[in-house]
Structures are given as C-alpha cells and as structure tokens.
Motif scaffolding. Structure first.
Motif, PDB file in Angstrom:
ATOM      1  N   LYS A 159      33.438  69.727  51.312  1.00  8.93           N
ATOM      2  CA  LYS A 159      32.968  69.292  49.995  1.00  8.93           C
ATOM      3  C   LYS A 159      31.698  68.457  50.053  1.00  8.93           C
ATOM      4  O   LYS A 159      31.052  68.250  49.032  1.00  8.93           O
ATOM      5  N   ALA A 160      31.352  67.949  51.232  1.00  7.09           N
ATOM      6  CA  ALA A 160      30.191  67.070  51.361  1.00  7.09           C
ATOM      7  C   ALA A 160      29.511  67.280  52.706  1.00  7.09           C
ATOM      8  O   ALA A 160      30.105  67.832  53.632  1.00  7.09           O
ATOM      9  N   LEU A 161      28.272  66.834  52.783  1.00  3.06           N
ATOM     10  CA  LEU A 161      27.506  66.857  54.031  1.00  3.06           C
ATOM     11  C   LEU A 161      27.300  65.429  54.508  1.00  3.06           C
ATOM     12  O   LEU A 161      27.045  64.538  53.698  1.00  3.06           O
ATOM     13  N   PHE A 162      27.415  65.200  55.815  1.00  3.36           N
ATOM     14  CA  PHE A 162      27.084  63.917  56.436  1.00  3.36           C
ATOM     15  C   PHE A 162      25.639  63.996  56.903  1.00  3.36           C
ATOM     16  O   PHE A 162      25.270  64.919  57.641  1.00  3.36           O
ATOM     17  N   VAL A 163      24.825  63.025  56.526  1.00  2.00           N
ATOM     18  CA  VAL A 163      23.433  62.994  56.961  1.00  2.00           C
ATOM     19  C   VAL A 163      23.121  61.611  57.524  1.00  2.00           C
ATOM     20  O   VAL A 163      23.287  60.605  56.840  1.00  2.00           O
ATOM     21  N   GLN A 172      25.530  69.827  45.387  1.00  2.00           N
ATOM     22  CA  GLN A 172      26.070  69.525  46.713  1.00  2.00           C
ATOM     23  C   GLN A 172      26.204  68.023  46.911  1.00  2.00           C
ATOM     24  O   GLN A 172      25.254  67.283  46.720  1.00  2.00           O
ATOM     25  N   GLU A 173      27.390  67.589  47.286  1.00  2.00           N
ATOM     26  CA  GLU A 173      27.603  66.177  47.589  1.00  2.00           C
ATOM     27  C   GLU A 173      27.025  65.886  48.976  1.00  2.00           C
ATOM     28  O   GLU A 173      27.256  66.625  49.931  1.00  2.00           O
ATOM     29  N   ILE A 174      26.253  64.807  49.072  1.00  2.00           N
ATOM     30  CA  ILE A 174      25.606  64.422  50.316  1.00  2.00           C
ATOM     31  C   ILE A 174      25.964  62.967  50.601  1.00  2.00           C
ATOM     32  O   ILE A 174      25.797  62.101  49.736  1.00  2.00           O
ATOM     33  N   ILE A 175      26.451  62.720  51.798  1.00  4.11           N
ATOM     34  CA  ILE A 175      26.810  61.368  52.206  1.00  4.11           C
ATOM     35  C   ILE A 175      25.834  60.941  53.294  1.00  4.11           C
ATOM     36  O   ILE A 175      25.847  61.486  54.395  1.00  4.11           O
ATOM     37  N   PHE A 176      24.952  60.001  52.950  1.00  2.00           N
ATOM     38  CA  PHE A 176      24.023  59.441  53.929  1.00  2.00           C
ATOM     39  C   PHE A 176      24.698  58.270  54.594  1.00  2.00           C
ATOM     40  O   PHE A 176      25.381  57.477  53.935  1.00  2.00           O
ATOM     41  N   TYR A 177      24.509  58.145  55.898  1.00  2.00           N
ATOM     42  CA  TYR A 177      25.119  57.009  56.606  1.00  2.00           C
ATOM     43  C   TYR A 177      24.130  56.398  57.568  1.00  2.00           C
ATOM     44  O   TYR A 177      23.171  57.029  58.019  1.00  2.00           O
ATOM     45  N   CYS A 178      24.344  55.106  57.836  1.00  2.00           N
ATOM     46  CA  CYS A 178      23.585  54.368  58.842  1.00  2.00           C
ATOM     47  C   CYS A 178      24.495  53.247  59.348  1.00  2.00           C
ATOM     48  O   CYS A 178      25.543  52.983  58.774  1.00  2.00           O
ATOM     49  N   ALA A 179      24.097  52.613  60.427  1.00  4.30           N
ATOM     50  CA  ALA A 179      24.939  51.565  60.989  1.00  4.30           C
ATOM     51  C   ALA A 179      24.443  50.197  60.597  1.00  4.30           C
ATOM     52  O   ALA A 179      23.354  49.998  60.207  1.00  4.30           O
ATOM     53  N   GLU A 190      14.946  60.835  65.437  1.00  2.00           N
ATOM     54  CA  GLU A 190      15.933  61.769  65.991  1.00  2.00           C
ATOM     55  C   GLU A 190      16.728  61.094  67.111  1.00  2.00           C
ATOM     56  O   GLU A 190      17.924  61.337  67.263  1.00  2.00           O
ATOM     57  N   ASP A 191      16.061  60.258  67.907  1.00  2.00           N
ATOM     58  CA  ASP A 191      16.745  59.560  69.006  1.00  2.00           C
ATOM     59  C   ASP A 191      17.828  58.627  68.479  1.00  2.00           C
ATOM     60  O   ASP A 191      18.918  58.550  69.047  1.00  2.00           O
ATOM     61  N   VAL A 192      17.531  57.905  67.406  1.00  2.00           N
ATOM     62  CA  VAL A 192      18.530  57.008  66.813  1.00  2.00           C
ATOM     63  C   VAL A 192      19.697  57.831  66.278  1.00  2.00           C
ATOM     64  O   VAL A 192      20.864  57.496  66.500  1.00  2.00           O
ATOM     65  N   CYS A 193      19.396  58.923  65.597  1.00  2.00           N
ATOM     66  CA  CYS A 193      20.462  59.782  65.055  1.00  2.00           C
ATOM     67  C   CYS A 193      21.345  60.345  66.163  1.00  2.00           C
ATOM     68  O   CYS A 193      22.562  60.405  66.010  1.00  2.00           O
ATOM     69  N   LYS A 194      20.733  60.756  67.270  1.00  2.00           N
ATOM     70  CA  LYS A 194      21.527  61.302  68.374  1.00  2.00           C
ATOM     71  C   LYS A 194      22.549  60.291  68.863  1.00  2.00           C
ATOM     72  O   LYS A 194      23.666  60.653  69.223  1.00  2.00           O
ATOM     73  N   GLY A 195      22.173  59.023  68.877  1.00  2.00           N
ATOM     74  CA  GLY A 195      23.082  57.979  69.335  1.00  2.00           C
ATOM     75  C   GLY A 195      24.145  57.593  68.319  1.00  2.00           C
ATOM     76  O   GLY A 195      25.108  56.926  68.660  1.00  2.00           O
ATOM     77  N   MET A 196      23.972  58.018  67.071  1.00  2.00           N
ATOM     78  CA  MET A 196      24.903  57.638  66.007  1.00  2.00           C
ATOM     79  C   MET A 196      25.500  58.838  65.283  1.00  2.00           C
ATOM     80  O   MET A 196      26.089  58.684  64.217  1.00  2.00           O
ATOM     81  N   MET A 197      25.340  60.028  65.841  1.00  2.00           N
ATOM     82  CA  MET A 197      25.797  61.228  65.154  1.00  2.00           C
ATOM     83  C   MET A 197      27.313  61.251  65.003  1.00  2.00           C
ATOM     84  O   MET A 197      28.043  61.055  65.962  1.00  2.00           O
ATOM     85  N   SER A 201      20.996  65.402  61.338  1.00  2.00           N
ATOM     86  CA  SER A 201      19.897  64.443  61.277  1.00  2.00           C
ATOM     87  C   SER A 201      19.166  64.586  59.935  1.00  2.00           C
ATOM     88  O   SER A 201      19.319  65.589  59.226  1.00  2.00           O
ATOM     89  N   LEU A 202      18.351  63.608  59.638  1.00  2.00           N
ATOM     90  CA  LEU A 202      17.551  63.653  58.412  1.00  2.00           C
ATOM     91  C   LEU A 202      16.597  64.845  58.447  1.00  2.00           C
ATOM     92  O   LEU A 202      16.401  65.517  57.431  1.00  2.00           O
ATOM     93  N   ALA A 203      16.029  65.129  59.618  1.00  3.31           N
ATOM     94  CA  ALA A 203      15.133  66.282  59.748  1.00  3.31           C
ATOM     95  C   ALA A 203      15.877  67.591  59.470  1.00  3.31           C
ATOM     96  O   ALA A 203      15.358  68.471  58.774  1.00  3.31           O
ATOM     97  N   GLN A 204      17.086  67.712  59.999  1.00  2.00           N
ATOM     98  CA  GLN A 204      17.888  68.921  59.739  1.00  2.00           C
ATOM     99  C   GLN A 204      18.217  69.038  58.258  1.00  2.00           C
ATOM    100  O   GLN A 204      18.165  70.132  57.682  1.00  2.00           O
ATOM    101  N   PHE A 205      18.531  67.906  57.639  1.00  2.00           N
ATOM    102  CA  PHE A 205      18.829  67.911  56.205  1.00  2.00           C
ATOM    103  C   PHE A 205      17.612  68.373  55.404  1.00  2.00           C
ATOM    104  O   PHE A 205      17.737  69.192  54.496  1.00  2.00           O
ATOM    105  N   ARG A 206      16.447  67.853  55.740  1.00  2.00           N
ATOM    106  CA  ARG A 206      15.228  68.232  55.019  1.00  2.00           C
ATOM    107  C   ARG A 206      14.950  69.733  55.135  1.00  2.00           C
ATOM    108  O   ARG A 206      14.457  70.348  54.190  1.00  2.00           O
ATOM    109  N   GLU A 207      15.270  70.318  56.276  1.00  2.00           N
ATOM    110  CA  GLU A 207      15.100  71.762  56.452  1.00  2.00           C
ATOM    111  C   GLU A 207      16.054  72.539  55.554  1.00  2.00           C
ATOM    112  O   GLU A 207      15.690  73.584  55.007  1.00  2.00           O
TER     113      GLU A 207
END
Length: 74
Positions: A29-33, A67-74, A39-46, A52-58
């Motif tokens: 029902k949702a996407l995690f972004v 589409q429900e989109i859930i953005f996350y950060c630490a 990209e390096d920061v995302c790889k460590g927190m995936m 990743s944000l780049a994949q989402f933009r594509e």
C-alpha cells in the motif's frame, strides 16, 4: 482512509508508527523512501523494501497520483 494514518491538510506531515509503516509497505500500500540525497547515507540506512531518493525520483513519473509514500530518515 486507513485509520492508522492521521488525515492532514495540505502542507502538514502525517505521522504513523513504525509498525504501521512497515505493515503498509509489506501490504503493497505504500513505498518506503530514504529521504537523504546521499546514496552512501541511504545504503547505510536502507530499510527492508526501501528505495533511495534517486530511485524514487526515477520512478516518480510512473507512480499513481494516489500512491502513498513514506519518507524516512534517522
């Protein structure tokens, strides 16, 4: 609308629990972004099922406007 998601007005950010977010992604029902530009920061927190944000933009142009989109950060 799912009762676990608080309804918001334009410009507000809906907040959901980690377990609700994980469930919504697992159910398709949702996407995690990962919200970091790096990209390096995302790889460590995936998170499982995340992108990743780049994949989402594509993918963004082909996503349904509802589409429900859930953005996350630490």
């Amino acid at each position: 609308m799912d009762k676990s998601i608080k309804e918001t007005t334009m410009g507000e950010t809906a907040r959901i629990t980690v377990s609700d977010a994980h469930r919504r992604v697992e159910e398709g029902k949702a996407l995690f972004v990962c919200a970091y530009e790096s990209e390096d920061v995302c790889k460590g927190m995936m998170l499982a099922g995340g992108m990743s944000l780049a994949q989402f933009r594509e993918r963004a142009p082909s996503l349904d406007k509802g589409q429900e989109i859930i953005f996350y950060c630490a």
